[in-house]
Motif scaffolding. Sequence first.
Motif, short mmCIF file in Angstrom:
data_model
loop_
_atom_site.label_atom_id
_atom_site.label_comp_id
_atom_site.label_asym_id
_atom_site.label_seq_id
_atom_site.Cartn_x
_atom_site.Cartn_y
_atom_site.Cartn_z
N HIS A 88 -18.63 -10.29 7.13
CA HIS A 88 -18.31 -10.28 8.52
C HIS A 88 -17.13 -11.21 8.83
O HIS A 88 -16.46 -10.73 9.64
CB HIS A 88 -19.58 -10.75 9.38
N GLN A 126 -8.91 -3.03 17.20
CA GLN A 126 -9.32 -4.02 16.28
C GLN A 126 -10.63 -4.46 16.82
O GLN A 126 -11.72 -4.96 16.26
CB GLN A 126 -8.42 -4.92 15.97
N TYR A 153 -14.33 -4.08 15.37
CA TYR A 153 -15.11 -5.22 14.53
C TYR A 153 -16.58 -5.42 15.42
O TYR A 153 -17.50 -5.81 14.98
CB TYR A 153 -14.34 -6.57 14.98
N GLU A 178 -13.86 -9.38 7.44
CA GLU A 178 -13.61 -8.55 8.50
C GLU A 178 -13.01 -9.09 9.59
O GLU A 178 -11.75 -8.52 9.88
CB GLU A 178 -15.19 -7.60 8.66
N LEU A 179 -13.52 -10.11 10.20
CA LEU A 179 -12.89 -10.84 11.45
C LEU A 179 -11.47 -11.49 11.07
O LEU A 179 -10.57 -11.09 11.54
CB LEU A 179 -13.59 -11.92 11.79
N PRO A 214 -9.94 -5.79 4.00
CA PRO A 214 -11.53 -5.89 4.73
C PRO A 214 -12.27 -5.38 3.77
O PRO A 214 -12.05 -4.59 2.86
CB PRO A 214 -11.30 -4.85 5.96
N ARG A 272 -9.14 -8.48 10.59
CA ARG A 272 -8.64 -7.73 11.90
C ARG A 272 -7.63 -8.69 12.77
O ARG A 272 -6.94 -8.36 13.52
CB ARG A 272 -9.93 -7.35 12.64
#
Length: 275
Positions: free
Chosen positions: A26, A112, A116, A29-30, A12, A33
């Motif tokens: 973002h 998670q 997020y 990051e998604l 991440p 996760r």
Amino acid sequence: MARRLSFGWLKPPRTPPDGVMSLGDHLRELRYRVLFSLVWIVLGMIVIAVFYNQVYTFLAQPWLYARDILSQTNPELSTQMVLSGVTTPLSLALKICGVGGLVLASPIWLYQVWAYIVPALLAKEKRWALTFLSVALPLFLAGVTVGYLVLPQGISVLMSFTPESVPITNLIEIDKFLELMLQLMLVFGLGFLMPVVVVGANLVGVVKAAQLAKARTYVIFGCFVFGAAATPSTDPFSMLALALPMSLLFIAAEVICRFNDRRKARKAAAELAAP
């Protein structure tokens, strides 16, 4: 020269101190996760597959309880569990392993989801992440348990509509029964998470207790509509078993939000009064 395999793209992005991230960060990051949660869900599926026979027997217990109830309330009723189709045993095993893996990995993917949703919180506010997990996990598992426990009564209610004037044998397909059961357990588990979402939204300042109070009647009505639409067994007992706890949990969440809003108001007033 061989190119070195790198998995750095799975890591991440680092969250800046101010919590502001670009759209690309973002999305990365998604991705991280979701993949991290899927890995743990697959591991949970493997555990369920190893103990599949024991899990299968455990999931069949509600039918055995329902059969005992029916033997007392309607002793003339004839029932028989069947399994039809060549591929049905495999598809049933995959469904059980999938839902079981989802339940076993619930501490991971619940965290998670929270991590997020609130990446922009300050460090002092991120302590709510542990609180979120410690409350969301028991509620989710409690909902799953309630769904498991109410199923026998729901089955007995539905089966009681079998006419007694004509001899009929009810053939219960075990795959359809277990599918119904897994759906019911997931619906109850997710339904019990509603107050956590409400309180979490209040903590980050999205909703206020006053807004929840104004919407209380509509939310409770919505809980009963959701209970009627979401419970796959369609019997009134299951609907009430889901709608009533959801309504009470919403009221409890509203009370918590009211105390939190008062705490924030006192803190803001103290900061304004300070020289």
